[in-house]
Design a protein around this motif. Structure first.
Motif, PDB file in Angstrom:
ATOM      1  N   GLN A  45     -25.080 -40.781  27.296  1.00  0.00           N
ATOM      2  CA  GLN A  45     -24.268 -41.028  26.098  1.00  0.00           C
ATOM      3  C   GLN A  45     -23.309 -39.871  25.849  1.00  0.00           C
ATOM      4  O   GLN A  45     -22.141 -40.082  25.503  1.00  0.00           O
ATOM      5  CB  GLN A  45     -25.166 -41.242  24.881  1.00  0.00           C
ATOM      6  N   GLU A  46     -23.796 -38.643  26.055  1.00  0.00           N
ATOM      7  CA  GLU A  46     -22.923 -37.485  25.896  1.00  0.00           C
ATOM      8  C   GLU A  46     -21.831 -37.465  26.970  1.00  0.00           C
ATOM      9  O   GLU A  46     -20.695 -37.078  26.714  1.00  0.00           O
ATOM     10  CB  GLU A  46     -23.750 -36.194  25.963  1.00  0.00           C
ATOM     11  N   THR A  47     -22.175 -37.882  28.180  1.00  0.00           N
ATOM     12  CA  THR A  47     -21.193 -37.958  29.257  1.00  0.00           C
ATOM     13  C   THR A  47     -20.091 -38.950  28.915  1.00  0.00           C
ATOM     14  O   THR A  47     -18.895 -38.649  29.038  1.00  0.00           O
ATOM     15  CB  THR A  47     -21.878 -38.374  30.574  1.00  0.00           C
ATOM     16  N   GLU A  73     -26.278 -40.748  16.806  1.00  0.00           N
ATOM     17  CA  GLU A  73     -26.308 -39.305  16.559  1.00  0.00           C
ATOM     18  C   GLU A  73     -25.785 -38.464  17.718  1.00  0.00           C
ATOM     19  O   GLU A  73     -25.366 -37.319  17.501  1.00  0.00           O
ATOM     20  CB  GLU A  73     -27.749 -38.853  16.262  1.00  0.00           C
ATOM     21  N   ASP A  74     -25.817 -38.961  18.926  1.00  0.00           N
ATOM     22  CA  ASP A  74     -25.551 -38.126  20.094  1.00  0.00           C
ATOM     23  C   ASP A  74     -24.126 -38.227  20.636  1.00  0.00           C
ATOM     24  O   ASP A  74     -23.839 -37.693  21.710  1.00  0.00           O
ATOM     25  CB  ASP A  74     -26.535 -38.463  21.227  1.00  0.00           C
ATOM     26  N   GLN A  75     -23.240 -38.896  19.913  1.00  0.00           N
ATOM     27  CA  GLN A  75     -21.856 -38.987  20.369  1.00  0.00           C
ATOM     28  C   GLN A  75     -21.220 -37.603  20.370  1.00  0.00           C
ATOM     29  O   GLN A  75     -21.398 -36.818  19.446  1.00  0.00           O
ATOM     30  CB  GLN A  75     -21.039 -39.889  19.439  1.00  0.00           C
ATOM     31  N   ALA A 357     -25.023 -30.233  25.084  1.00  0.00           N
ATOM     32  CA  ALA A 357     -25.752 -31.344  24.489  1.00  0.00           C
ATOM     33  C   ALA A 357     -26.389 -32.130  25.621  1.00  0.00           C
ATOM     34  O   ALA A 357     -25.738 -32.424  26.608  1.00  0.00           O
ATOM     35  CB  ALA A 357     -24.794 -32.224  23.695  1.00  0.00           C
ATOM     36  N   ALA A 358     -27.637 -32.446  25.482  1.00  0.00           N
ATOM     37  CA  ALA A 358     -28.519 -33.007  26.508  1.00  0.00           C
ATOM     38  C   ALA A 358     -29.087 -31.918  27.403  1.00  0.00           C
ATOM     39  O   ALA A 358     -29.865 -32.205  28.298  1.00  0.00           O
ATOM     40  CB  ALA A 358     -27.823 -34.066  27.353  1.00  0.00           C
ATOM     41  N   GLY A 359     -28.709 -30.662  27.166  1.00  0.00           N
ATOM     42  CA  GLY A 359     -29.290 -29.544  27.894  1.00  0.00           C
ATOM     43  C   GLY A 359     -28.608 -29.320  29.214  1.00  0.00           C
ATOM     44  O   GLY A 359     -27.756 -30.096  29.614  1.00  0.00           O
ATOM     45  N   PRO A 360     -28.993 -28.227  29.900  1.00  0.00           N
ATOM     46  CA  PRO A 360     -29.946 -27.176  29.498  1.00  0.00           C
ATOM     47  C   PRO A 360     -29.305 -26.164  28.549  1.00  0.00           C
ATOM     48  O   PRO A 360     -28.090 -26.184  28.358  1.00  0.00           O
ATOM     49  CB  PRO A 360     -30.286 -26.516  30.831  1.00  0.00           C
TER      50      PRO A 360
END
Length: 395
Positions: A45-47, A73-75, A357-360
């Motif tokens: 989703q972040e990608t 929330e993760d946009q 976001a989504a790490g690391p």
């Protein structure tokens, strides 16, 4: 077996004629862009919402995509930016308490054309061997040669200025969380929402400016520091922001840049940039911070890199520049720093994403480094328009 009983056939045709047959995924239709691959096992989703992927067709190397659906929330930005999406095995059902809809539904809603059911491993190996190239996906065209003709007439990434297409059109402010310590002017070249949030967590009030902002616009914020974000396109085609950065460096404004901001920093210092064969995209890239000797696992999304000498320093009009970070896979420049004649840090940048976001999160300390830089450089500052104190602590 197709994802849905109503799935229609689709084809993917690369610029060199390599063709893959699969099933339509997401919106039906046709799309073109630069074919690139992402090695992340999570964070789709972040990608999708990362503006740096503007005009790119993203191939996911992880075989199963969509497992956790889409949440609110993760946009990382206001919309999906990828030009197309390629997956092997889409999830048949989203499984997460945070999920609000399926990935397929979201792609359809935002008119993103994709393809599923193809051998993404073979496609990725092809791109690694031949390099990133233009590609077309279509669920309406059945003739690969006809689609190939349109692929070859589509736009290329080299020479493309794209930051202005993804940037905010109006300035907005992300307030500091807790007591305010600093003010930063951030040029939005394709900024991800987590980036100003990471700064806000450290007491920074972030004024996000359009990509077209001038040095006067930066000065108007009375900033303690200047930040350039990630973004899409060819850094060699992006000249206005380089001039703004050169003016800021000449005035001694502390600078921090990430990704595209690293490439523009390099060009501002007099280095060149070049296109990588297939780029770095994923959340598992090893990078060494040469200032500490620490090795970090980092998140990347870049197809261009800075051409700077890995060893020694280079004298520039603004100070001594050197490579601070390097990729351990291929020795690509992953960070730059600028120091004054006394060896004190004036500005720095990294090619990867410390907000991750989504790490690391190995590189989150870089935001603390920016805070320390602003605090040390501006101890005793009176105002941006009247100049800075010459009394500085070690930075």
């Amino acid at each position: 077996m197709p994802l849905h009983a109503t799935s229609s056939p689709a084809i993917l045709v690369l610029e060199d004629g390599r063709t893959f047959h699969g099933d339509s995924y997401g919106a039906p239709g046709e799309t073109f862009g630069e074919a690139v691959f992402n090695t992340g096992m999570t964070g789709y989703q972040e990608t999708l919402t990362d503006p740096s992927y503007h005009r790119q067709v993203v191939v996911m190397t992880a075989p199963h995509v969509g497992n956790t659906g889409i949440n609110d929330e993760d946009q990382e930005s206001r919309r999906i930016w990828v030009a197309g999406y390629v997956v092997r095995d889409p999830a048949r059902r989203a499984s997460s308490w945070r999920s609000r809809r399926s990935l397929d539904e979201e792609l359809r809603e935002q008119a993103v054309v994709g393809i599923s059911g193809i051998d993404t491993r073979a496609l990725t190996r092809h791109l690694r061997e031949r390099g990133a190239m233009r590609v077309g996906i279509s669920s309406t065209e059945t003739d690969p040669s006809a689609l190939l003709s349109r692929v070859k007439s589509s736009g290329e990434m080299t020479g493309a200025e794209l930051a202005s297409e993804v940037s905010t059109t109006e300035t907005y402010v992300v307030p500091a969380i807790g007591p305010k310590k600093h003010t930063v002017a951030a040029l939005d070249l394709g900024i991800k929402s987590m980036t100003p949030h990471r700064m806000a967590e450290r007491g920074i009030e972030v004024h996000v400016l359009p990509a077209t902002a001038s040095l006067e616009d930066v000065r108007a914020v009375s900033p303690d520091g200047l930040f350039f974000s990630n973004g899409p396109g060819d850094p060699a085609a992006t000249t206005h922001q380089v001039e703004v950065l050169q003016g800021a460096l000449a005035e001694g404004i502390p600078y921090f840049g990430i990704c595209f901001g690293n490439q523009l920093f390099g060009r501002a210092l007099g280095f060149g940039t070049y296109k990588l064969k297939y780029g770095h995209r994923g959340i598992n890239q090893p990078v060494m911070d040469r200032t500490t000797g620490k090795v970090e696992v980092t998140a990347h999304n870049h197809g261009f890199a800075v051409d700077a000498p890995l060893d020694g320093s280079t004298t520039t009009p603004y100070g001594e520049a050197s490579v601070s970070h390097v990729c351990l896979n291929d020795d690509v420049v992953e960070g730059l720093e600028l120091r004054d004649g006394d060896g004190r840090l004036k500005a720095f940048s990294v090619q990867y994403h410390p907000e991750a976001a989504a790490g690391p999160h190995d590189a989150a300390y870089l935001f603390d480094r920016f805070v320390s830089l602003m605090g040390s450089r501006y101890a005793g500052r009176s105002s941006l328009t009247t100049g800075y104190s010459t009394t500085e602590s070690e930075g």
